[in-house]
Design an enzyme around this catalytic site. Structure first.
Site, mmCIF file in Angstrom:
data_model
loop_
_atom_site.group_PDB
_atom_site.id
_atom_site.type_symbol
_atom_site.label_atom_id
_atom_site.label_comp_id
_atom_site.label_asym_id
_atom_site.label_seq_id
_atom_site.Cartn_x
_atom_site.Cartn_y
_atom_site.Cartn_z
ATOM 1 C CG ASP A 10 -1.932 1.068 1.278
ATOM 2 O OD1 ASP A 10 -3.035 0.825 1.768
ATOM 3 O OD2 ASP A 10 -1.626 2.200 0.834
ATOM 4 C CG ASP A 110 -2.966 3.405 -2.414
ATOM 5 O OD1 ASP A 110 -4.015 2.738 -2.476
ATOM 6 O OD2 ASP A 110 -2.521 3.893 -1.371
ATOM 7 C CD GLU A 111 -5.021 -1.166 -0.379
ATOM 8 O OE1 GLU A 111 -5.738 -2.132 -0.148
ATOM 9 O OE2 GLU A 111 -5.287 0.007 -0.046
HETATM 10 N N1 DCP Z 1 -8.335 8.897 -1.480
HETATM 11 C C1 DCP Z 1 -9.304 9.865 -1.768
HETATM 12 N N2 DCP Z 1 -10.328 10.106 -0.888
HETATM 13 C C2 DCP Z 1 -10.417 9.399 0.286
HETATM 14 C C3 DCP Z 1 -9.452 8.422 0.585
HETATM 15 C C4 DCP Z 1 -8.414 8.193 -0.325
HETATM 16 O O1 DCP Z 1 -9.228 10.484 -2.829
HETATM 17 N N3 DCP Z 1 -11.428 9.663 1.143
HETATM 18 C C5 DCP Z 1 -7.229 8.714 -2.425
HETATM 19 C C6 DCP Z 1 -6.050 9.553 -2.041
HETATM 20 C C7 DCP Z 1 -5.048 8.587 -1.459
HETATM 21 C C8 DCP Z 1 -5.383 7.306 -2.182
HETATM 22 O O2 DCP Z 1 -6.767 7.349 -2.437
HETATM 23 O O3 DCP Z 1 -3.718 9.014 -1.644
HETATM 24 C C9 DCP Z 1 -5.036 6.061 -1.382
HETATM 25 O O4 DCP Z 1 -5.798 6.035 -0.184
HETATM 26 P P1 DCP Z 1 -5.236 5.442 1.155
HETATM 27 O O5 DCP Z 1 -6.397 5.177 2.022
HETATM 28 O O6 DCP Z 1 -4.307 4.308 0.887
HETATM 29 O O7 DCP Z 1 -4.454 6.663 1.816
HETATM 30 P P2 DCP Z 1 -3.035 7.285 1.498
HETATM 31 O O8 DCP Z 1 -2.262 6.494 0.512
HETATM 32 O O9 DCP Z 1 -3.225 8.703 1.134
HETATM 33 O O10 DCP Z 1 -2.334 7.272 2.915
HETATM 34 P P3 DCP Z 1 -1.689 6.045 3.735
HETATM 35 O O11 DCP Z 1 -0.244 6.395 3.914
HETATM 36 O O12 DCP Z 1 -2.440 6.060 5.019
HETATM 37 O O13 DCP Z 1 -1.907 4.794 2.938
HETATM 38 CA CA CA Z 2 -1.941 4.279 0.716
HETATM 39 CA CA CA Z 3 -4.749 2.197 -0.051
#
Ligand code: DCP
Ligand code: CA
Ligand code: CA
Length: 367
Positions: A10, A110-111
């Site tokens: 992730d 991203d996963e």
């Molecule tokens: N995303 C979004 N709106 C949300 C949640 C996520 O647009 N409510 C998008 C932005 C993030 C991406 O999806 O960058 C991936 O979500 P993640 O939940 O994996 O969160 P992040 O990658 O941003 O942070 P982490 O380091 O916690 O994985």
């Molecule tokens: Ca992420």
């Molecule tokens: Ca994710």
């Protein structure tokens, strides 16, 4: 029986990390990426933020004006989402990851799950070094960090990954899996949402351990056979869902940005041939044939266009992609006076379709 070794990768604070990658000068500041609805300057919602901004309690989904307020007095940087750019970075990482696994199942931008059982001979000590190697490789090739969970199945790998972020590496061996899950709240299990956890709580089930100890027949009586058994198994760290490629019935594509805006066919084809190589590799790894070839173009005025051609018979080779992309671009350039900024190559219309086995986890939403 030898345990499977499954990884969940992730990417860390993904959209914001991509923005830091293209502009490293913002790295030491709070960075917020958001969707601007355009009604007023600050209306819209936060997509994600870097970990500096998170210290100020900025969260995904929060209204932008609220994030602005929380970050008042800092040098916070606010940026609009650029999905295509994030997908381009994501594709590059997925391509690298694919080379490290027998199977790769991408679940979001991203996963991805990787089955690496064969690569580490089922050995979890080796899996740790292996995961570290992949992290180092992606960091040096693309410049992005990620967190990884390693476990005997997808369920455990996912929760392991979530337990340590960012830049985490968490290994849960088969014999530790049940006790690893035991103290967690039930809603950490995929498929246990607010409604379900409220019902569970009324039954005295708060933790995964409570759920594991609960009579499976009663779970089935309440939630039906499929879900009841799923909850029981999940709580006992049992999950036999295979890691499998998804969505291959649709299309395979790559997008890239030209080093400079151009109308020079040879220069453009240099880039599309790179992209076609990746596309062809993907096609071959998945053992597919395609029937359509398409190009995607972003012009200097930021408008985007696509053109496609249907082949007389299915093909699987890079040369067919290159030739058709060339024809499409020759024609396209004669139709527009503008310079080209970004280009994409896509194949679709796959002729061999595997019977697609529905997975229980497909019913649940993941991010
Ligand atoms: N995303 C979004 N709106 C949300 C949640 C996520 O647009 N409510 C998008 C932005 C993030 C991406 O999806 O960058 C991936 O979500 P993640 O939940 O994996 O969160 P992040 O990658 O941003 O942070 P982490 O380091 O916690 O994985
Ligand atoms: Ca992420
Ligand atoms: Ca994710």
């Amino acid at each position: 029986m030898q345990s499977r070794v499954v990884m969940l990768v992730d990417f860390d604070y993904f959209f914001a990390q991509c923005e830091e990658l293209r502009n490293p000068t913002i790295k030491d500041k709070p960075v917020v990426v958001g969707v601007y609805s355009g009604r007023t300057a600050d209306s819209g919602a936060v997509s994600t933020s870097n970990y500096i901004a998170r210290k100020y309690a900025v969260k995904s989904g929060m209204p932008l004006f609220l994030a602005k307020r929380k970050l008042e007095g800092t040098e916070a940087v606010f940026l609009p989402v650029d999905h295509e750019y994030y997908e381009e970075i994501s594709d590059r990482i997925m391509q690298i990851l694919r080379g490290y696994a027998t199977n790769l199942e991408q679940v979001s931008v991203d996963e991805a799950y990787l089955d690496v059982t064969a690569q580490v001979q089922g050995n979890f000590e080796r899996a740790k070094d292996y995961a570290q190697r992949i992290k180092t490789e992606v960091k040096s090739q693309v410049g992005i960090s990620f967190s990884v969970g390693v476990g005997p199945n997808k369920l455990v790998a996912k929760i392991a990954c979530d337990s340590q972020k960012p830049d985490g590496l968490t290994i849960v061996k088969p014999e530790e899996a049940k006790s690893f899950l035991a103290p967690l709240a039930v809603d950490r299990l995929l498929g246990v949402g607010k409604k379900t956890s409220t019902v569970m709580e009324s039954l005295g089930i708060k933790t995964v351990a409570d759920l594991a100890a609960f009579d499976v027949q009663r779970l089935v009586a309440i939630w039906g056979k499929i879900l009841g058994v799923y909850f029981h198994n999940a709580a006992n760290a049992i999950d036999n869902e295979p890691v499998q490629e998804q969505g291959e019935a649709e299309s395979i594509s790559r997008i890239g940005t030209l080093k400079q805006d151009s109308r020079d066919l040879a220069f453009i084809l240099q880039k599309t041939e790179e992209l076609a190589e990746d596309v062809a590799k993907d096609v071959s790894v998945r053992n597919l044939s395609f029937r359509q070839v398409a190009i995607y173009v972003v012009l200097t005025d930021l408008s985007s266009k696509s053109r496609s051609v249907t082949l007389e018979q299915p093909a699987k080779d890079k040369e067919t992609i290159d030739k058709n992309v060339r024809d499409l671009f020759e024609k396209f350039l004669s139709e527009t006076p503008l310079e080209i900024r970004r280009v994409g190559v896509k194949v679709s219309g796959f002729s061999r379709e595997e019977p697609h086995q529905k997975q229980l986890t497909n019913f649940f939403q993941t991010t």
